[in-house]
Scaffold this motif. Sequence first.
Motif, PDB file in Angstrom:
ATOM      1  N   ARG A   1       5.942   3.259   6.005  1.00 67.50           N
ATOM      2  CA  ARG A   1       7.062   2.327   6.045  1.00 67.50           C
ATOM      3  C   ARG A   1       8.170   2.838   5.132  1.00 67.50           C
ATOM      4  O   ARG A   1       7.955   3.739   4.324  1.00 67.50           O
ATOM      5  CB  ARG A   1       6.616   0.934   5.613  1.00 67.50           C
TER       6      ARG A   1
ATOM      7  N   GLY B   1       0.815  -1.203   0.000  1.00 68.12           N
ATOM      8  CA  GLY B   1       0.000   0.000   0.000  1.00 68.12           C
ATOM      9  C   GLY B   1       0.851   1.257   0.000  1.00 68.12           C
ATOM     10  O   GLY B   1       2.052   1.223   0.275  1.00 68.12           O
TER      11      GLY B   1
ATOM     12  N   VAL C   1       0.170   5.878   0.332  1.00 64.01           N
ATOM     13  CA  VAL C   1      -0.766   6.985   0.475  1.00 64.01           C
ATOM     14  C   VAL C   1      -0.177   8.208  -0.221  1.00 64.01           C
ATOM     15  O   VAL C   1       1.038   8.362  -0.315  1.00 64.01           O
ATOM     16  CB  VAL C   1      -1.089   7.314   1.951  1.00 64.01           C
TER      17      VAL C   1
ATOM     18  N   PHE D   1       3.051   2.625   2.670  1.00 63.79           N
ATOM     19  CA  PHE D   1       2.253   2.506   3.888  1.00 63.79           C
ATOM     20  C   PHE D   1       2.046   1.046   4.234  1.00 63.79           C
ATOM     21  O   PHE D   1       1.726   0.228   3.374  1.00 63.79           O
ATOM     22  CB  PHE D   1       0.898   3.189   3.653  1.00 63.79           C
ATOM     23  N   ASP D   2       2.243   0.726   5.491  1.00 65.46           N
ATOM     24  CA  ASP D   2       1.988  -0.618   6.020  1.00 65.46           C
ATOM     25  C   ASP D   2       0.528  -0.651   6.461  1.00 65.46           C
ATOM     26  O   ASP D   2       0.175  -0.078   7.489  1.00 65.46           O
ATOM     27  CB  ASP D   2       2.936  -0.904   7.186  1.00 65.46           C
ATOM     28  N   LEU D   3      -0.310  -1.305   5.666  1.00 64.08           N
ATOM     29  CA  LEU D   3      -1.744  -1.314   5.949  1.00 64.08           C
ATOM     30  C   LEU D   3      -2.086  -2.029   7.241  1.00 64.08           C
ATOM     31  O   LEU D   3      -2.970  -1.608   7.979  1.00 64.08           O
ATOM     32  CB  LEU D   3      -2.501  -1.939   4.778  1.00 64.08           C
ATOM     33  N   ALA D   4      -1.370  -3.117   7.555  1.00 60.77           N
ATOM     34  CA  ALA D   4      -1.646  -3.872   8.776  1.00 60.77           C
ATOM     35  C   ALA D   4      -1.304  -3.054  10.017  1.00 60.77           C
ATOM     36  O   ALA D   4      -2.066  -3.027  10.986  1.00 60.77           O
ATOM     37  CB  ALA D   4      -0.860  -5.182   8.779  1.00 60.77           C
ATOM     38  N   ALA D   5      -0.165  -2.366   9.998  1.00 64.71           N
ATOM     39  CA  ALA D   5       0.276  -1.577  11.153  1.00 64.71           C
ATOM     40  C   ALA D   5      -0.309  -0.164  11.145  1.00 64.71           C
ATOM     41  O   ALA D   5      -0.199   0.556  12.136  1.00 64.71           O
ATOM     42  CB  ALA D   5       1.798  -1.500  11.184  1.00 64.71           C
ATOM     43  N   GLN D   6      -0.910   0.232  10.013  1.00 69.05           N
ATOM     44  CA  GLN D   6      -1.481   1.570   9.854  1.00 69.05           C
ATOM     45  C   GLN D   6      -0.457   2.676  10.118  1.00 69.05           C
ATOM     46  O   GLN D   6      -0.700   3.630  10.851  1.00 69.05           O
ATOM     47  CB  GLN D   6      -2.706   1.749  10.759  1.00 69.05           C
ATOM     48  N   ARG D   7       0.712   2.518   9.449  1.00 74.91           N
ATOM     49  CA  ARG D   7       1.748   3.541   9.572  1.00 74.91           C
ATOM     50  C   ARG D   7       2.634   3.532   8.324  1.00 74.91           C
ATOM     51  O   ARG D   7       2.698   2.526   7.613  1.00 74.91           O
ATOM     52  CB  ARG D   7       2.580   3.337  10.826  1.00 74.91           C
TER      53      ARG D   7
END
Length: 141
Positions: free
Chosen positions: A119, A53, A55, A111-117
């Motif tokens: 990367r 992902g 953004v 963006f790391d979708l699992a961690a919501q931050r």
Amino acid sequence: MTRHIYSCPLRWSDMDAFGHVNNVVFLRYLEEARIDFMFRLAPGDGSPSFSGGSVVARHEIDYIRPLVHRHEPVTIESWVTKMGAASLTIAYEIKDPGTVYVRASTVVVPFDLAAQRPRRISAEERMFLEEYMDDGMTSAA
């Protein structure tokens, strides 16, 4: 420097009341070209690159000339102008031979979708993107 070339079809619904492509539609065109660039041309064969992902952090658009609807697609050239540890800037020109309609840029953050931050850009992604790096620019690790 290599540029990514995307042939973007124009749709009847892209026009506004003045008979030219609406300014907001150009963001969709940039998105189509960016997705084609980052995902379709990304390293394949099971590579996780670009699959986590991303953004959009910023868009800048300069409207140079109006683009009217026609059946032929418009060309969108994309390339990388800046690359840091966790973001990159993609530049674009929406054009025909001899005519530039729009110049734009987008700051993209992986963006790391699992961690919501956010990367970092991976080594494999960096290698892929460096092929499209503007010759006058350098990347920061």
